[in-house]
Design an enzyme around this catalytic site. Structure first.
Site, PDB file in Angstrom:
ATOM      1  N   ASP A 134       0.850  -1.189   0.000  1.00 14.60           N
ATOM      2  CA  ASP A 134       0.000   0.000   0.000  1.00 14.60           C
ATOM      3  C   ASP A 134       0.888   1.242   0.000  1.00 14.60           C
ATOM      4  O   ASP A 134       2.036   1.197   0.447  1.00 14.60           O
ATOM      5  CB  ASP A 134      -0.853   0.044   1.274  1.00 14.60           C
ATOM      6  CG  ASP A 134      -2.043  -0.906   1.215  1.00 14.60           C
ATOM      7  OD1 ASP A 134      -2.360  -1.404   0.125  1.00 14.60           O
ATOM      8  OD2 ASP A 134      -2.660  -1.137   2.273  1.00 14.60           O
ATOM      9  N   ARG A 184      -0.846  -0.778  -8.829  1.00 13.22           N
ATOM     10  CA  ARG A 184      -2.205  -0.335  -8.515  1.00 13.22           C
ATOM     11  C   ARG A 184      -2.242   1.202  -8.597  1.00 13.22           C
ATOM     12  O   ARG A 184      -1.451   1.874  -7.938  1.00 13.22           O
ATOM     13  CB  ARG A 184      -2.585  -0.770  -7.100  1.00 13.22           C
ATOM     14  CG  ARG A 184      -3.936  -0.214  -6.647  1.00 13.22           C
ATOM     15  CD  ARG A 184      -4.125  -0.402  -5.141  1.00 13.22           C
ATOM     16  NE  ARG A 184      -4.081  -1.780  -4.747  1.00 13.22           N
ATOM     17  CZ  ARG A 184      -3.845  -2.189  -3.479  1.00 13.22           C
ATOM     18  NH1 ARG A 184      -3.616  -1.299  -2.542  1.00 13.22           N
ATOM     19  NH2 ARG A 184      -3.819  -3.465  -3.190  1.00 13.22           N
TER      20      ARG A 184
HETATM   21  C1  LIG Z   1      -8.302  -1.376  -4.146  1.00 13.99           C
HETATM   22  C2  LIG Z   1      -7.966  -0.037  -3.594  1.00 13.99           C
HETATM   23  C3  LIG Z   1      -6.778   0.122  -2.923  1.00 13.99           C
HETATM   24  C4  LIG Z   1      -6.417   1.379  -2.441  1.00 13.99           C
HETATM   25  N1  LIG Z   1      -5.184   1.551  -1.879  1.00 13.99           N
HETATM   26  C5  LIG Z   1      -4.797   2.800  -1.540  1.00 13.99           C
HETATM   27  C6  LIG Z   1      -3.477   3.062  -1.108  1.00 13.99           C
HETATM   28  O1  LIG Z   1      -2.640   2.171  -1.006  1.00 13.99           O
HETATM   29  N2  LIG Z   1      -3.150   4.335  -0.784  1.00 13.99           N
HETATM   30  C7  LIG Z   1      -4.047   5.363  -0.888  1.00 13.99           C
HETATM   31  O2  LIG Z   1      -3.683   6.521  -0.617  1.00 13.99           O
HETATM   32  N3  LIG Z   1      -5.319   5.136  -1.270  1.00 13.99           N
HETATM   33  C8  LIG Z   1      -5.704   3.889  -1.613  1.00 13.99           C
HETATM   34  N4  LIG Z   1      -6.990   3.676  -2.029  1.00 13.99           N
HETATM   35  C9  LIG Z   1      -8.017   4.738  -1.843  1.00 13.99           C
HETATM   36  C10 LIG Z   1      -8.061   5.684  -3.028  1.00 13.99           C
HETATM   37  O3  LIG Z   1      -6.893   6.446  -3.068  1.00 13.99           O
HETATM   38  C11 LIG Z   1      -9.270   6.632  -2.918  1.00 13.99           C
HETATM   39  O4  LIG Z   1      -9.195   7.370  -1.749  1.00 13.99           O
HETATM   40  C12 LIG Z   1     -10.609   5.913  -2.953  1.00 13.99           C
HETATM   41  O5  LIG Z   1     -10.592   4.828  -3.819  1.00 13.99           O
HETATM   42  C13 LIG Z   1     -11.716   6.864  -3.426  1.00 13.99           C
HETATM   43  O6  LIG Z   1     -11.418   7.330  -4.706  1.00 13.99           O
HETATM   44  P1  LIG Z   1     -12.215   6.887  -6.030  1.00 13.99           P
HETATM   45  O7  LIG Z   1     -11.180   6.660  -7.096  1.00 13.99           O
HETATM   46  O8  LIG Z   1     -13.067   5.743  -5.765  1.00 13.99           O
HETATM   47  O9  LIG Z   1     -12.982   8.179  -6.511  1.00 13.99           O
HETATM   48  P2  LIG Z   1     -14.021   9.173  -5.728  1.00 13.99           P
HETATM   49  O10 LIG Z   1     -14.140  10.360  -6.625  1.00 13.99           O
HETATM   50  O11 LIG Z   1     -13.576   9.386  -4.351  1.00 13.99           O
HETATM   51  O12 LIG Z   1     -15.324   8.346  -5.748  1.00 13.99           O
HETATM   52  C14 LIG Z   1     -16.071   8.060  -6.904  1.00 13.99           C
HETATM   53  C15 LIG Z   1     -17.400   7.440  -6.502  1.00 13.99           C
HETATM   54  O13 LIG Z   1     -17.154   6.160  -5.888  1.00 13.99           O
HETATM   55  C16 LIG Z   1     -17.984   5.970  -4.763  1.00 13.99           C
HETATM   56  N5  LIG Z   1     -17.152   5.955  -3.550  1.00 13.99           N
HETATM   57  C17 LIG Z   1     -15.830   6.268  -3.451  1.00 13.99           C
HETATM   58  N6  LIG Z   1     -15.382   6.081  -2.192  1.00 13.99           N
HETATM   59  C18 LIG Z   1     -16.443   5.678  -1.469  1.00 13.99           C
HETATM   60  C19 LIG Z   1     -16.615   5.315  -0.114  1.00 13.99           C
HETATM   61  N7  LIG Z   1     -15.622   5.356   0.755  1.00 13.99           N
HETATM   62  N8  LIG Z   1     -17.865   4.943   0.285  1.00 13.99           N
HETATM   63  C20 LIG Z   1     -18.885   4.881  -0.582  1.00 13.99           C
HETATM   64  N9  LIG Z   1     -18.773   5.217  -1.895  1.00 13.99           N
HETATM   65  C21 LIG Z   1     -17.579   5.595  -2.339  1.00 13.99           C
HETATM   66  C22 LIG Z   1     -18.939   7.124  -4.740  1.00 13.99           C
HETATM   67  O14 LIG Z   1     -20.048   6.767  -5.512  1.00 13.99           O
HETATM   68  C23 LIG Z   1     -18.150   8.224  -5.423  1.00 13.99           C
HETATM   69  O15 LIG Z   1     -18.967   9.211  -6.000  1.00 13.99           O
HETATM   70  C24 LIG Z   1      -7.330   2.456  -2.578  1.00 13.99           C
HETATM   71  C25 LIG Z   1      -8.526   2.277  -3.240  1.00 13.99           C
HETATM   72  C26 LIG Z   1      -8.844   1.069  -3.767  1.00 13.99           C
HETATM   73  C27 LIG Z   1     -10.119   0.917  -4.522  1.00 13.99           C
END
Ligand SMILES: Cc1cc2nc3c(=O)[nH]c(=O)nc-3n(C[C@H](O)[C@H](O)[C@H](O)COP(=O)(O)OP(=O)(O)OC[C@H]3O[C@@H](n4cnc5c(N)ncnc54)[C@H](O)[C@@H]3O)c2cc1C
Length: 308
Positions: A134, A184
């Site tokens: 991560d 990722r």
């Molecule tokens: C598999 C995976 C691994 C990750 N690993 C890391 C990491 O190592 N380091 C790091 O900094 N971040 C990590 N993240 C988190 C990532 O950086 C984002 O903060 C998170 O995924 C929200 O961003 P988004 O791309 O989904 O877009 P957003 O613009 O935040 O969300 C788009 C849409 O997705 C849905 N959504 C998003 N988040 C949520 C939620 N929490 N609850 C409900 N609905 C939601 C909503 O419908 C929203 O409108 C990871 C995410 C994933 C999916």
């Protein structure tokens, strides 16, 4: 609001209030299948049974106690053994936060984290699967990429995470888009300063697309970690445009977030991996999920008030 919640995610007084509130656990359950290894393995079996892949994360971060760092590594060794004996690998892999295994320890934290991560990677290899590191806040990026480089000498399948909100990430994508490299790509979940990160959502999204193009054009395995419908549509388009075979990339989403979309992508023929955290140290992870979506805060407050 986002900055406020992210600041609270590292505040021990707020942690005490939230972690001990009677209804917190029910709400947390939406994002974390349970505190025990047993519950994590059950959730993995269910997801793998549906055709989904899994990345298990033992919750915990920012460890300042060497014994706790060693215990975190041990938890990974234990679950990797379980996954192998239950035939759940290679579909299930593990995600590891280096700050949970010692990176934040004063002095030789980086060396300690490398030593623990090496043990976890060796156990993953024995179990027939792999580890993804991560990515945490930007002060750890260089250290994490150095550790990744060391681990990949012995375990080339070790995965990296890059965050599109960091200004440096397009360059990091170029460096990591080599053959066999699992990367990722996510937006990034920490509260970062303007000097190192894009603060505007549009800029973060445009950076995501630039980074995705670099990874898709490269020879590695892009792991598209987002729930954003627009970015998912662009990624599906790039899969076609770059002639990517289904086994050369994957989508990734978090446990409990957009489960219908996870199944829809799976039914379309994509590999979909569900990032599944488990353990009792859920506070930091849970607060970052709240910060990502204001509706989650309302849901949480309603639950605390006893109406959900
Ligand atoms: C598999 C995976 C691994 C990750 N690993 C890391 C990491 O190592 N380091 C790091 O900094 N971040 C990590 N993240 C988190 C990532 O950086 C984002 O903060 C998170 O995924 C929200 O961003 P988004 O791309 O989904 O877009 P957003 O613009 O935040 O969300 C788009 C849409 O997705 C849905 N959504 C998003 N988040 C949520 C939620 N929490 N609850 C409900 N609905 C939601 C909503 O419908 C929203 O409108 C990871 C995410 C994933 C999916």
């Amino acid at each position: 609001m986002r900055s406020l919640i992210l600041a609270a995610s590292r505040n021990t007084s707020v942690e005490r209030i939230v972690a001990t509130a009677p209804l917190s656990r029910n709400v947390v359950h939406r994002f974390v299948p349970g505190p025990s290894e047993h519950e994590a393995v059950d959730a993995t079996r269910r997801l793998v049974g549906e055709g989904l892949a899994v990345s298990l994360d033992h919750l915990g971060e920012d460890t300042t106690d060497p014994e706790q760092a060693a215990a975190a590594a041990k938890a990974y060794l234990s679950i990797l053994d379980r996954l192998a004996s239950e035939g759940l690998t290679p579909e299930a892999e593990v995600s590891l936060k280096l700050s949970a295994v010692g990176q934040a320890l004063p002095g030789d934290g980086e060396a300690i984290a490398l030593e623990h991560a090496h043990l976890v990677c060796a156990a993953a290899e024995r179990a027939g699967t792999a580890v993804t590191l991560d990515m945490e806040d930007h002060t750890t990026t260089d250290s994490t990429l150095r550790i990744l480089g060391e681990l990949r000498r012995d375990f080339p399948s070790t995965g990296a995470v890059l965050q599109s909100y960091l200004r440096r990430t397009e360059g990091d994508c170029r460096d990591l888009a080599a053959a066999g490299s699992r990367v990722r790509l996510c937006k990034g979940a920490y509260d970062e300063p303007e000097s190192v990160a894009f603060r505007d959502r549009g800029q973060v999204d445009r950076s995501y697309v630039r980074c995705l193009n670099v990874l898709m054009a490269g020879a590695g395995r892009p792991m598209i970690a987002t729930h954003d419908p627009r970015l998912i549509a662009i990624a599906r388009d790039r899969v076609r445009a770059f002639g990517r075979s289904p086994e050369s990339y994957e989508f990734q989403m978090l446990y409990g977030v957009r489960p219908d979309e996870q199944r829809r992508l799976l039914a379309e023929g994509h590999t979909v991996r569900v990032y599944t955290p488990y353990g009792s140290d859920w506070y930091g992870y849970f607060m970052r999920r709240l910060a990502e979506r204001p509706a989650n805060v309302a849901f949480f407050l309603r639950a605390l008030a006893g109406r959900s």
